[in-house]
Enzyme design. Structure first.
Site, PDB file in Angstrom:
ATOM      1  N   GLU A 127      39.749  23.516  33.737  1.00 26.67           N
ATOM      2  CA  GLU A 127      40.257  24.906  33.698  1.00 26.67           C
ATOM      3  C   GLU A 127      41.626  24.889  33.032  1.00 26.67           C
ATOM      4  O   GLU A 127      42.221  23.816  32.836  1.00 26.67           O
ATOM      5  CB  GLU A 127      40.379  25.460  35.125  1.00 26.67           C
ATOM      6  N   TRP A 156      37.636  24.577  27.728  1.00 27.43           N
ATOM      7  CA  TRP A 156      37.287  23.340  27.022  1.00 27.43           C
ATOM      8  C   TRP A 156      35.852  22.880  27.263  1.00 27.43           C
ATOM      9  O   TRP A 156      35.621  21.680  27.323  1.00 27.43           O
ATOM     10  CB  TRP A 156      38.179  22.170  27.470  1.00 27.43           C
ATOM     11  N   ARG A 269      39.420   0.968  -6.024  1.00 27.79           N
ATOM     12  CA  ARG A 269      40.701   1.484  -6.498  1.00 27.79           C
ATOM     13  C   ARG A 269      41.521   0.374  -7.157  1.00 27.79           C
ATOM     14  O   ARG A 269      41.776  -0.660  -6.542  1.00 27.79           O
ATOM     15  CB  ARG A 269      41.482   2.060  -5.296  1.00 27.79           C
ATOM     16  N   GLY A 340      45.814   5.801   0.271  1.00 32.42           N
ATOM     17  CA  GLY A 340      47.019   6.379  -0.330  1.00 32.42           C
ATOM     18  C   GLY A 340      46.983   7.897  -0.267  1.00 32.42           C
ATOM     19  O   GLY A 340      46.469   8.472   0.703  1.00 32.42           O
ATOM     20  N   GLU A 364      37.651  13.468  28.705  1.00 32.79           N
ATOM     21  CA  GLU A 364      37.039  12.531  29.675  1.00 32.79           C
ATOM     22  C   GLU A 364      38.057  11.508  30.191  1.00 32.79           C
ATOM     23  O   GLU A 364      37.758  10.321  30.316  1.00 32.79           O
ATOM     24  CB  GLU A 364      35.798  11.871  29.084  1.00 32.79           C
ATOM     25  N   THR A 366      42.525  11.335  29.869  1.00 35.94           N
ATOM     26  CA  THR A 366      43.493  11.007  28.809  1.00 35.94           C
ATOM     27  C   THR A 366      43.827   9.515  28.899  1.00 35.94           C
ATOM     28  O   THR A 366      43.608   8.873  29.934  1.00 35.94           O
ATOM     29  CB  THR A 366      44.794  11.815  28.983  1.00 35.94           C
TER      30      THR A 366
HETATM   31  C1  LIG Z   1      37.856  19.302  22.329  1.00 36.95           C
HETATM   32  C2  LIG Z   1      37.824  19.158  23.814  1.00 36.95           C
HETATM   33  C3  LIG Z   1      36.601  19.110  24.474  1.00 36.95           C
HETATM   34  C4  LIG Z   1      36.565  19.034  25.871  1.00 36.95           C
HETATM   35  N1  LIG Z   1      35.356  19.065  26.513  1.00 36.95           N
HETATM   36  C5  LIG Z   1      35.324  19.206  27.866  1.00 36.95           C
HETATM   37  C6  LIG Z   1      34.090  19.440  28.553  1.00 36.95           C
HETATM   38  O1  LIG Z   1      33.006  19.452  27.953  1.00 36.95           O
HETATM   39  N2  LIG Z   1      34.121  19.671  29.890  1.00 36.95           N
HETATM   40  C7  LIG Z   1      35.283  19.662  30.595  1.00 36.95           C
HETATM   41  O2  LIG Z   1      35.246  19.873  31.805  1.00 36.95           O
HETATM   42  N3  LIG Z   1      36.482  19.407  29.991  1.00 36.95           N
HETATM   43  C8  LIG Z   1      36.517  19.193  28.639  1.00 36.95           C
HETATM   44  N4  LIG Z   1      37.722  18.978  27.998  1.00 36.95           N
HETATM   45  C9  LIG Z   1      38.951  18.958  28.786  1.00 36.95           C
HETATM   46  C10 LIG Z   1      39.621  17.600  28.835  1.00 36.95           C
HETATM   47  O3  LIG Z   1      38.912  16.742  29.675  1.00 36.95           O
HETATM   48  C11 LIG Z   1      41.070  17.844  29.269  1.00 36.95           C
HETATM   49  O4  LIG Z   1      41.737  18.431  28.168  1.00 36.95           O
HETATM   50  C12 LIG Z   1      41.755  16.559  29.671  1.00 36.95           C
HETATM   51  O5  LIG Z   1      41.222  16.112  30.890  1.00 36.95           O
HETATM   52  C13 LIG Z   1      43.268  16.736  29.826  1.00 36.95           C
HETATM   53  O6  LIG Z   1      43.579  17.857  30.584  1.00 36.95           O
HETATM   54  P1  LIG Z   1      44.674  18.913  30.056  1.00 36.95           P
HETATM   55  O7  LIG Z   1      44.275  19.283  28.673  1.00 36.95           O
HETATM   56  O8  LIG Z   1      44.798  19.987  31.049  1.00 36.95           O
HETATM   57  O9  LIG Z   1      46.012  18.071  29.972  1.00 36.95           O
HETATM   58  P2  LIG Z   1      46.999  17.763  31.201  1.00 36.95           P
HETATM   59  O10 LIG Z   1      46.229  17.246  32.358  1.00 36.95           O
HETATM   60  O11 LIG Z   1      47.885  18.932  31.399  1.00 36.95           O
HETATM   61  O12 LIG Z   1      47.849  16.568  30.573  1.00 36.95           O
HETATM   62  C14 LIG Z   1      48.965  16.775  29.692  1.00 36.95           C
HETATM   63  C15 LIG Z   1      49.635  15.436  29.481  1.00 36.95           C
HETATM   64  O13 LIG Z   1      50.123  14.926  30.747  1.00 36.95           O
HETATM   65  C16 LIG Z   1      49.573  13.660  31.001  1.00 36.95           C
HETATM   66  N5  LIG Z   1      49.300  13.501  32.431  1.00 36.95           N
HETATM   67  C17 LIG Z   1      48.684  14.372  33.266  1.00 36.95           C
HETATM   68  N6  LIG Z   1      48.603  13.867  34.504  1.00 36.95           N
HETATM   69  C18 LIG Z   1      49.150  12.639  34.449  1.00 36.95           C
HETATM   70  C19 LIG Z   1      49.358  11.585  35.391  1.00 36.95           C
HETATM   71  N7  LIG Z   1      48.939  11.703  36.656  1.00 36.95           N
HETATM   72  N8  LIG Z   1      49.975  10.458  34.975  1.00 36.95           N
HETATM   73  C20 LIG Z   1      50.387  10.320  33.689  1.00 36.95           C
HETATM   74  N9  LIG Z   1      50.227  11.270  32.755  1.00 36.95           N
HETATM   75  C21 LIG Z   1      49.601  12.403  33.119  1.00 36.95           C
HETATM   76  C22 LIG Z   1      48.278  13.602  30.186  1.00 36.95           C
HETATM   77  O14 LIG Z   1      47.884  12.280  29.943  1.00 36.95           O
HETATM   78  C23 LIG Z   1      48.682  14.366  28.936  1.00 36.95           C
HETATM   79  O15 LIG Z   1      49.360  13.510  28.066  1.00 36.95           O
HETATM   80  C24 LIG Z   1      37.773  18.975  26.608  1.00 36.95           C
HETATM   81  C25 LIG Z   1      39.003  18.985  25.922  1.00 36.95           C
HETATM   82  C26 LIG Z   1      39.037  19.072  24.558  1.00 36.95           C
HETATM   83  C27 LIG Z   1      40.365  19.114  23.861  1.00 36.95           C
END
Ligand SMILES: Cc1cc2nc3c(=O)[nH]c(=O)nc-3n(C[C@H](O)[C@H](O)[C@H](O)COP(=O)(O)OP(=O)(O)OC[C@H]3O[C@@H](n4cnc5c(N)ncnc54)[C@H](O)[C@@H]3O)c2cc1C
Length: 380
Positions: A127, A156, A269, A340, A364, A366
């Protein structure tokens, strides 16, 4: 210890590679430019058994082992990173939720059509305010007679705007934290109150629609609950665990494509009256790229091996996904460098590989969160 593929695994790789070279590679540029879901390719993949690779034949699947599934996904991603996500979200996430946790009726009714490729699946966990921090989700599911009423938004969701079956996570007990989360089958065509709010414009991963979904008093029958109330968080973690092996495969596939393009370019190249592949700097880049790809493949197969044996594979799946994702981005980056200035243009696919690879480090789990997972396992 045997590092060679079995005859069946080699046959799968050759079959998928042939399909990818003939049908996907020639379309990859168009998919990247239009960002349209390639429904015809997905239908073809369904006919070839590529939309249900790891599921038993009784549920419409191809009955392949997890090594073969990973190899298949690697090949598909070599052709198109977006198509790799389409298949991974459909199979490893939506399909696997039903296979691992669904009851017999749900498997027959929803998994079979997914595995046969007649329908598309999606997995809606994240969410706006709940990405890495899954338990902070706000979507709710309230029991009302013999129905559940779902409310909230999901962000997402890969395949979200084209899916026929979506496994949706929502809180049945909002005060219970992670044990208050449950999962449900939502059928967009049938269920009132389901809306696709938006699809994202993204850096890469084109062709796989990433949708924002809204649930407004979305009523579904009670038999769409997957497992028991409160099981959702553990189901999601287990599903993502298996999914990480295939996201590693996506990373390896994109890295292989970037490597092959760079190797070919380096041999063609010419600068200073010789191919740039004569320069040791370029040779070393290629050597490092291939070494990293081979190491990533081994981590991926090690995790698959543990999964097949029924052993705990949380650390191995996280390591495979983390490493393969970083390798994918590094190899794609070096691919641009070897090209390049041309690598920075849309005339060559090098820049597309980089854009597709970057996503691997985000979804899945980060890379930061995966390092937490690995450290937890090491220190547990
Ligand atoms: C193209 C795309 C497809 C996706 N597909 C799906 C899908 O099919 N189903 C679904 O459910 N989700 C999906 N996602 C969501 C995806 O899994 C999330 O974007 C991801 O889990 C990160 O969550 P966030 O974007 O809220 O980032 P945040 O959780 O807000 O993280 C922001 C930053 O803080 C860091 N961070 C957060 N918590 C911690 C911690 N405890 N320790 C250290 N660092 C931390 C993160 O590593 C990141 O660098 C998708 C995302 C994208 C971009």
């Amino acid at each position: 210890m045997d590092f060679s593929l079995s005859q069946e695994q080699s046959q799968i790789r050759d079959m998928v590679a042939e399909f990818v070279d003939e049908e996907v590679v020639p379309r990859a540029k168009e998919i990247a430019e239009t960002d349209e879901f390639p429904a015809d390719l997905v239908a073809e993949m369904g006919e070839l058994g590529l939309m249900g690779m790891p599921f038993p034949e009784e549920y419409g699947g191809a009955g392949l082992d997890y090594h073969s599934y990973a190899i298949g996904l690697e090949e598909i991603s070599r052709g198109s990173g977006g198509l790799g996500t389409v298949v991974a979200a459909h199979t490893s996430l939506a399909g696997n939720m039903l296979y691992e946790f669904g009851d017999e009726t749900q498997k027959e009714e929803y998994l079979t059509t997914l595995a046969e490729g007649r329908e598309v699946g999606a997995f809606a966990l994240s969410e706006a305010g709940a990405g890495s921090d899954v338990p902070s989700m706000e979507a709710t599911a309230e029991k009302d007679g013999d129905e559940y009423v779902l409310n909230g938004s999901k962000l997402w969701t890969s395949n979200g705007s084209v899916a026929d079956t979506i496994t949706v996570f929502a809180k049945t007990d909002p005060d219970a934290g992670r044990t208050g989360i449950s999962s449900f089958v939502v059928r967009p065509e049938q269920d009132p109150g389901f809306h696709v709010e938006n699809t994202e414009e993204k850096l890469g991963d084109k062709g796989c629609p990433t949708a924002e979904l809204r649930l407004d008093d979305c009523r579904i029958p009670e038999d769409r609950l997957i497992g028991e109330e409160g099981d959702g968080f553990v189901q999601a973690l287990k599903t993502l665990n298996g999914g990480r092996i295939t996201i590693a495969a996506r990373g390896v596939g994109i890295a292989c494509a970037a490597f092959e393009a760079a190797r070919e370019y380096a041999q063609q190249r010419e600068q200073f009256d010789r191919p740039i592949s004569d320069f040791q700097t370029i040779q070393h880049k290629l050597a490092d790229m291939d070494t990293k790809i081979q190491a990533a493949k081994m981590l991926m197969h090690k995790a698959a091996d543990k999964k097949i044996r029924g052993e705990r594979y949380v650390k191995e799946a996280a390591q495979a996904k983390l490493y393969a994702s970083e390798v994918s981005r590094e190899v794609a980056n070096e691919g641009i460098q070897i090209h390049g200035g041309y690598g920075y243009t849309k005339e060559f696919p090098a820049e597309r590989f980089y854009r597709d690879a970057k996503l691997n480090e985000i979804y899945e789990g980060t890379s930061e969160v995966l390092r937490n997972t690995i450290a937890d396992q090491l220190l547990d």
